[in-house]
Enzyme design. Structure first.
Site, mmCIF file in Angstrom:
data_model
loop_
_atom_site.group_PDB
_atom_site.id
_atom_site.type_symbol
_atom_site.label_atom_id
_atom_site.label_comp_id
_atom_site.label_asym_id
_atom_site.label_seq_id
_atom_site.Cartn_x
_atom_site.Cartn_y
_atom_site.Cartn_z
ATOM 1 N N CYS A 1 -1.472 -1.603 7.329
ATOM 2 C CA CYS A 1 -0.572 -0.450 7.226
ATOM 3 C C CYS A 1 -0.308 0.172 8.587
ATOM 4 O O CYS A 1 0.761 0.753 8.813
ATOM 5 C CB CYS A 1 -1.160 0.595 6.277
ATOM 6 S SG CYS A 1 -1.140 0.054 4.555
ATOM 7 N N GLU B 1 1.313 3.720 2.036
ATOM 8 C CA GLU B 1 2.056 4.033 3.251
ATOM 9 C C GLU B 1 3.350 3.223 3.332
ATOM 10 O O GLU B 1 4.414 3.736 3.692
ATOM 11 C CB GLU B 1 1.189 3.735 4.481
ATOM 12 C CG GLU B 1 -0.097 4.525 4.543
ATOM 13 C CD GLU B 1 -1.276 3.783 3.938
ATOM 14 O OE1 GLU B 1 -2.370 3.848 4.515
ATOM 15 O OE2 GLU B 1 -1.093 3.142 2.874
ATOM 16 N N LEU C 1 -11.973 -1.762 -28.630
ATOM 17 C CA LEU C 1 -12.192 -1.499 -27.204
ATOM 18 C C LEU C 1 -10.924 -1.739 -26.390
ATOM 19 O O LEU C 1 -10.958 -2.308 -25.295
ATOM 20 C CB LEU C 1 -13.352 -2.347 -26.654
ATOM 21 C CG LEU C 1 -14.694 -2.217 -27.393
ATOM 22 C CD1 LEU C 1 -15.734 -3.133 -26.771
ATOM 23 C CD2 LEU C 1 -15.185 -0.777 -27.410
ATOM 24 N N CYS D 1 -5.268 1.252 6.426
ATOM 25 C CA CYS D 1 -5.986 0.029 6.775
ATOM 26 C C CYS D 1 -5.409 -0.570 8.056
ATOM 27 O O CYS D 1 -4.224 -0.405 8.357
ATOM 28 C CB CYS D 1 -5.919 -0.985 5.635
ATOM 29 S SG CYS D 1 -4.270 -1.644 5.309
ATOM 30 N N ASP E 1 -19.866 -1.841 -35.923
ATOM 31 C CA ASP E 1 -18.617 -1.066 -35.870
ATOM 32 C C ASP E 1 -17.369 -1.924 -35.712
ATOM 33 O O ASP E 1 -16.261 -1.455 -35.991
ATOM 34 C CB ASP E 1 -18.671 -0.057 -34.716
ATOM 35 C CG ASP E 1 -19.796 0.955 -34.880
ATOM 36 O OD1 ASP E 1 -20.259 1.144 -36.020
ATOM 37 O OD2 ASP E 1 -20.185 1.556 -33.862
ATOM 38 N N HIS F 1 0.835 -1.189 0.000
ATOM 39 C CA HIS F 1 0.000 0.000 0.000
ATOM 40 C C HIS F 1 0.879 1.252 0.000
ATOM 41 O O HIS F 1 2.098 1.181 0.203
ATOM 42 C CB HIS F 1 -0.937 -0.007 1.206
ATOM 43 C CG HIS F 1 -2.020 -1.038 1.102
ATOM 44 N ND1 HIS F 1 -3.047 -1.139 2.007
ATOM 45 C CD2 HIS F 1 -2.240 -2.020 0.179
ATOM 46 C CE1 HIS F 1 -3.850 -2.135 1.662
ATOM 47 N NE2 HIS F 1 -3.378 -2.678 0.561
#
Length: 356
Positions: free
Chosen positions: A99, A63, A219, A90, A215, A61
């Site tokens: 964290c 942190e 994507l 968290c 078409d 994460h």
């Protein structure tokens, strides 16, 4: 219990440093699902000594990244330092350790965060965990900006449904196709590139079967700015299941990232995608699918591209009505050459309709 001395009043510089944490968090937008994008910086003696952002689910994460970065440059610099993080840290063990454990072990003496964690399992708990370890806590710094960054995650974690962005490119008279023989495109290349860039923000791109038949879109992620971003899931809605086997979405290098959903209502489709960990969806058309999204009050944000063109005939941008107007709020208008993009958020009279 936490003593009142563990709650620190924001300082004059807190907003400045939090802005740097927001800059870090933006590096992870579209790449962290089903986790939110989060950024962090560590400050000591008036300078940033560590930076970090959450890169991908399962990776450290923000942190922890910032703490690791700071230790690499300033082995003893964390003692008494302040950590700025866009989201409440968290405090439970998921794919990675809490964290709050890393913060307590680091020597950091003050933690400042912007937004409370909308996850009911975490919300508000970090203050107690850190406070009991003698770490001062300040919250709500640039809170609106920090909350804005996690809007898709906040919706998904509290409702189980993905955040829905509706995108369309239309003529002045509301058509998304031109008269026969005039070609495919209505909006300019620059406007289309801007619209494609939205794909880097989302986990899935959703279109109807007629769009695939007429078409044959790819994507895919293009136009740069998508390094490290996984190809979004390509979701095709169909009633009959009759789709061209040679279409790009079934034959290219990302064919494994194509999902066909047959004969399901739009609310059920969103529920299914949410169960798969899809936090955000870009609805690219056509007119029937866009109308379904609006009819079920499912749209959270709109990007509408308008070209200086009158088609006279063609498929309307919204193929069906739903009985009332839908105003937009927080509207921005972006000129793109001679095209224009209108971005805003629908104001629904009843946002939480039941699944049919």
């Amino acid at each position: 219990m936490i003593g009142s001395h563990m709650t620190a009043i924001p300082t004059h510089d807190d907003a400045h440093w939090m802005q740097h944490a927001l800059d870090q968090a933006r590096l992870g937008v579209g790449r962290t699902s089903p986790n939110p994008p989060v950024g962090a910086v560590i400050v000591a003696q008036g300078e940033i000594i560590g930076r970090g952002h959450h890169r991908k689910a399962g990776m450290p994460h923000a942190e922890v990244e910032a703490i690791t970065d700071a230790r690499g440059h300033y082995p003893h610099g964390l003692l008494g330092a302040t950590l700025y993080v866009t989201l409440e840290p968290c405090c439970t063990h998921g794919r990675t350790p809490p964290c709050t454990d890393a913060i307590k072990a680091s020597g950091i003496r003050r933690v400042v965060w912007g937004a409370q964690d909308p996850n009911p399992k975490h919300e508000g708990r970090a203050r107690e965990v850190l406070g009991s370890a003698g770490i001062a806590v300040t919250t709500g710094v640039l809170e609106a900006e920090c909350r804005e960054l996690i809007r898709p995650f906040a919706k998904w974690i509290t409702t189980g449904l993905p955040y829905v962005i509706a995108k369309a490119g239309q003529s002045l008279d509301g058509r998304i196709t031109r008269p026969p023989g005039e070609g495919q495109w209505i909006t300019s290349e620059a406007a289309r590139a801007h619209g494609r860039s939205l794909r880097s923000r989302v986990d899935a791109i959703l279109v109807g079967a007629e769009t695939i038949r007429q078409d044959n879109p790819r994507l895919t992620l293009r136009d740069g700015g998508s390094a490290g971003k996984e190809q979004p899931l390509r979701v095709i809605l169909t009633r009959t299941g009759r789709l061209p086997e040679e279409a790009h979405v079934f034959t290219d290098a990302f064919e494994h990232r194509t999902l066909v959903i047959q004969d399901q209502s739009f609310p059920h489709v969103l529920h299914d995608l949410g169960q798969r960990g899809i936090v955000s969806v870009l609805v690219e058309g056509g007119g029937n699918v866009l109308a379904q999204a609006f009819r079920h009050h499912a749209v959270d944000e709109v990007y509408w591209y308008i070209a200086p063109l009158l088609c006279g005939i063609g498929v309307p941008a919204l193929a069906d009505a739903w009985g009332h107007s839908v105003p937009l709020e927080q509207v921005t208008i972006l000129p793109i050459g001679d095209n224009v993009c209108i971005n805003g958020r629908p104001v629904w009279p009843n946002k939480n309709l039941p699944i049919e």
